[in-house]
Design an enzyme around this catalytic site. Structure first.
Site, PDB file in Angstrom:
ATOM      1  N   GLU A 179     -26.093  -3.841  30.214  1.00 22.18           N
ATOM      2  CA  GLU A 179     -25.596  -4.802  31.215  1.00 22.18           C
ATOM      3  C   GLU A 179     -26.435  -4.857  32.493  1.00 22.18           C
ATOM      4  OE1 GLU A 179     -21.438  -3.848  31.721  1.00 22.18           O
ATOM      5  OE2 GLU A 179     -21.046  -3.980  29.589  1.00 22.18           O
ATOM      6  N   ASN A 221     -28.282  -3.614  25.452  1.00 27.67           N
ATOM      7  CA  ASN A 221     -26.929  -4.029  25.075  1.00 27.67           C
ATOM      8  C   ASN A 221     -26.280  -4.811  26.217  1.00 27.67           C
ATOM      9  OD1 ASN A 221     -24.672  -3.681  23.145  1.00 27.67           O
ATOM     10  ND2 ASN A 221     -23.710  -2.456  24.761  1.00 27.67           N
ATOM     11  N   HIS A 257     -17.426  -9.545  23.232  1.00 21.33           N
ATOM     12  CA  HIS A 257     -16.047  -9.537  23.749  1.00 21.33           C
ATOM     13  C   HIS A 257     -15.596 -11.000  23.852  1.00 21.33           C
ATOM     14  CE1 HIS A 257     -15.987  -5.257  24.475  1.00 21.33           C
ATOM     15  NE2 HIS A 257     -17.137  -5.336  25.124  1.00 21.33           N
ATOM     16  N   GLU A 285     -19.615  -4.494  20.205  1.00 18.88           N
ATOM     17  CA  GLU A 285     -18.323  -4.194  20.868  1.00 18.88           C
ATOM     18  C   GLU A 285     -17.319  -5.324  20.635  1.00 18.88           C
ATOM     19  OE1 GLU A 285     -18.808  -3.200  25.035  1.00 18.88           O
ATOM     20  OE2 GLU A 285     -20.669  -2.097  24.668  1.00 18.88           O
ATOM     21  N   ASP A 287     -14.344  -7.714  20.122  1.00 17.21           N
ATOM     22  CA  ASP A 287     -12.889  -7.868  20.144  1.00 17.21           C
ATOM     23  C   ASP A 287     -12.595  -9.324  20.467  1.00 17.21           C
ATOM     24  OD1 ASP A 287     -13.454  -7.623  22.949  1.00 17.21           O
ATOM     25  OD2 ASP A 287     -12.628  -5.602  23.029  1.00 17.21           O
TER      26      ASP A 287
HETATM   27  O1  9MR Z   1     -13.670   0.715  26.640  1.00 15.84           O
HETATM   28  C1  9MR Z   1     -14.203   1.343  27.764  1.00 15.84           C
HETATM   29  C2  9MR Z   1     -13.090   1.737  28.710  1.00 15.84           C
HETATM   30  O2  9MR Z   1     -12.287   2.766  28.127  1.00 15.84           O
HETATM   31  C3  9MR Z   1     -13.654   2.199  30.051  1.00 15.84           C
HETATM   32  O3  9MR Z   1     -12.590   2.453  30.955  1.00 15.84           O
HETATM   33  C4  9MR Z   1     -14.590   1.126  30.578  1.00 15.84           C
HETATM   34  C5  9MR Z   1     -15.190   1.512  31.927  1.00 15.84           C
HETATM   35  O4  9MR Z   1     -15.957   0.470  32.446  1.00 15.84           O
HETATM   36  O5  9MR Z   1     -15.624   0.896  29.657  1.00 15.84           O
HETATM   37  C6  9MR Z   1     -15.151   0.376  28.459  1.00 15.84           C
HETATM   38  O6  9MR Z   1     -16.216   0.077  27.583  1.00 15.84           O
HETATM   39  C7  9MR Z   1     -17.156  -0.880  28.040  1.00 15.84           C
HETATM   40  C8  9MR Z   1     -18.488  -0.521  27.414  1.00 15.84           C
HETATM   41  O7  9MR Z   1     -18.826   0.804  27.713  1.00 15.84           O
HETATM   42  C9  9MR Z   1     -19.591  -1.471  27.875  1.00 15.84           C
HETATM   43  N1  9MR Z   1     -19.217  -2.860  27.652  1.00 15.84           N
HETATM   44  C10 9MR Z   1     -17.909  -3.257  28.124  1.00 15.84           C
HETATM   45  C11 9MR Z   1     -16.837  -2.313  27.596  1.00 15.84           C
HETATM   46  C12 9MR Z   1     -15.462  -2.780  28.008  1.00 15.84           C
HETATM   47  O8  9MR Z   1     -15.323  -2.712  29.388  1.00 15.84           O
END
Ligand code: 9MR
Length: 391
Positions: A179, A221, A257, A285, A287
């Protein structure tokens, strides 16, 4: 039993063409037991997502919540039986592996790697360079820090090399940088961007990771790459220039997402144009969220027709990957709506119900649609390269 959402004609075609009878059981029945070279035999159903994907060399993964793995029996069984790769949802992030400066805690991540080995799964390492989930001694918000630029450079190199070496040989794909661009396609002004005075930290990160584990596939990513637009274009230009500079980047992860309130993205074309640069691609990732009722019913859609839209989005997201030979893995961001990040993040208005399994870890209609798509996928190009072709 297959859900009524599946047209009957397609169901019989599945059995004939796919050669696999879909039992509709997403969890319990043991299938063939491939004998690993060492360790215990691994049991999983012939109609599991991992077994069906393997027939075209695709790996079907999941993010894993380490608070549940091992302690929650149903969760643990599904994680082992249905998926051929695992991604730590949180436990390989910098905040978790080095909460106190100079002291590593690999325990939870090591446990996931051991689980993957026991279950003949590969691991997507996530993630080495990000502006979120940094330890507070480094930065509380990812954009400001008390540390100097030169100190940050030394720290990032050490972080990448220590972590990649710790897991050397155990990681199939690393999300090296996550990101780096904002929604307008502009570089995020993170502590890394500021320390380097530009995006130069990205090339360095890939080179350092490659030195530490030359066999791991190294990925950039990000989210919203699925949609053609300024962000996808900015990342395209970045990775094209990294390739031109011979930076060791192997692939691009499309997080995926998705949300039923937006149109379905131009995903296959975007996967293909990145692949045409000579890169692997992956959906990392996935969903599919939708509007839902207020807690405690945050995973019940407000519109009873929403699951049909969700089925369609899941199916199209998977088929986009299946259609692109270089798309080597498809990974939902967890399973079981109770464990999803969505309801906690999107709560005004409330969204949820984004995964393939419900809050009780029962497969939803979305699961059966995906299972059927995989059963019918024998005409898709077979994936090749390290990690492909087996499950
Ligand atoms: O699913 C993850 C969540 O449990 C954490 O609190 C969060 C913190 O920012 O990150 C989430 O996973 C992220 C991933 O690492 C990167 N892309 C976005 C995902 C959803 O926020």
């Amino acid at each position: 039993m297959l859900r009524s959402a599946l047209p009957i004609g397609v169901l019989s075609a599945t059995i004939l063409l796919g050669g696999v009878a879909l039992s509709g059981s997403a969890s319990a029945e043991p299938g063939p037991a491939p004998a690993p070279a060492s360790g215990q035999p691994v049991h999983y159903p012939a109609d599991s997502l991992r077994a069906l994907s393997a027939r075209v060399g695709l790996r079907f993964g999941t993010a894993v919540n380490m608070d549940e793995l091992g302690s929650n029996a149903a969760y643990t069984r599904i994680a082992a039986e249905q998926f051929s790769t695992v991604t730590p949802e949180n436990v390989m992030k910098w905040q978790l592996v080095e909460p106190n400066r100079g002291t590593y805690d690999w325990a939870a991540a090591d446990r996931l790697v051991a689980f993957a080995k026991d279950n003949k799964q590969l691991v997507r390492g996530h993630t080495l360079v990000w502006h979120n989930q940094l330890p507070t001694w480094l930065s509380s918000d990812g954009f400001t820090t008390t540390l100097s630029n030169s100190e940050l450079k030394v720290l990032l190199k050490k972080h990448i090399q220590d972590q990649v070496k710790h897991f050397r040989g155990d990681i199939w794909q690393w999300d090296v940088v996550n990101e780096a661009f904002d929604d307008n396609g502009q570089p995020r002004q993170t502590i890394w961007y500021k320390a380097w005075g530009g995006l130069g930290y990205i090339a360095d990160a890939f080179r350092w990771a490659h030195e530490a584990d030359p066999k791991a596939l190294l990925f950039y990513n990000d989210y919203n790459l699925e949609f053609t637009g300024v962000k996808s274009n900015a990342v395209y230009d970045l990775v094209k220039s990294l390739k031109a500079q011979r930076v060791p980047i192997d692939g691009v992860g499309f997080q995926g997402h998705l949300d039923t309130q937006y149109g379905f993205p131009d995903l296959q074309n975007n996967l293909q144009r990145f692949a045409d640069l000579g890169l692997k691609v992956a959906e990392t990732e996935v969903d599919v969220r939708t509007f839902t009722q207020a807690p405690p019913n945050e995973n019940t859609p407000t519109d009873p027709l929403a699951p049909y839209a969700q089925e369609s989005y899941w199916s199209r997201a998977l088929k986009a990957c299946l259609a692109v030979r270089e798309c080597i893995s498809f990974t939902p961001w967890g399973f079981g709506d109770t464990y999803s990040w969505i309801p906690g993040w999107f709560d005004d208005p409330q969204e949820g119900a984004a995964l393939l399994y419900d809050g009780n870890l029962q497969p939803k209609s979305q699961y059966y649609v995906i299972q059927q798509d995989l059963a019918l996928a024998s005409g898709a190009p077979h994936r090749s390269g390290p990690g492909a072709g087996r499950d």
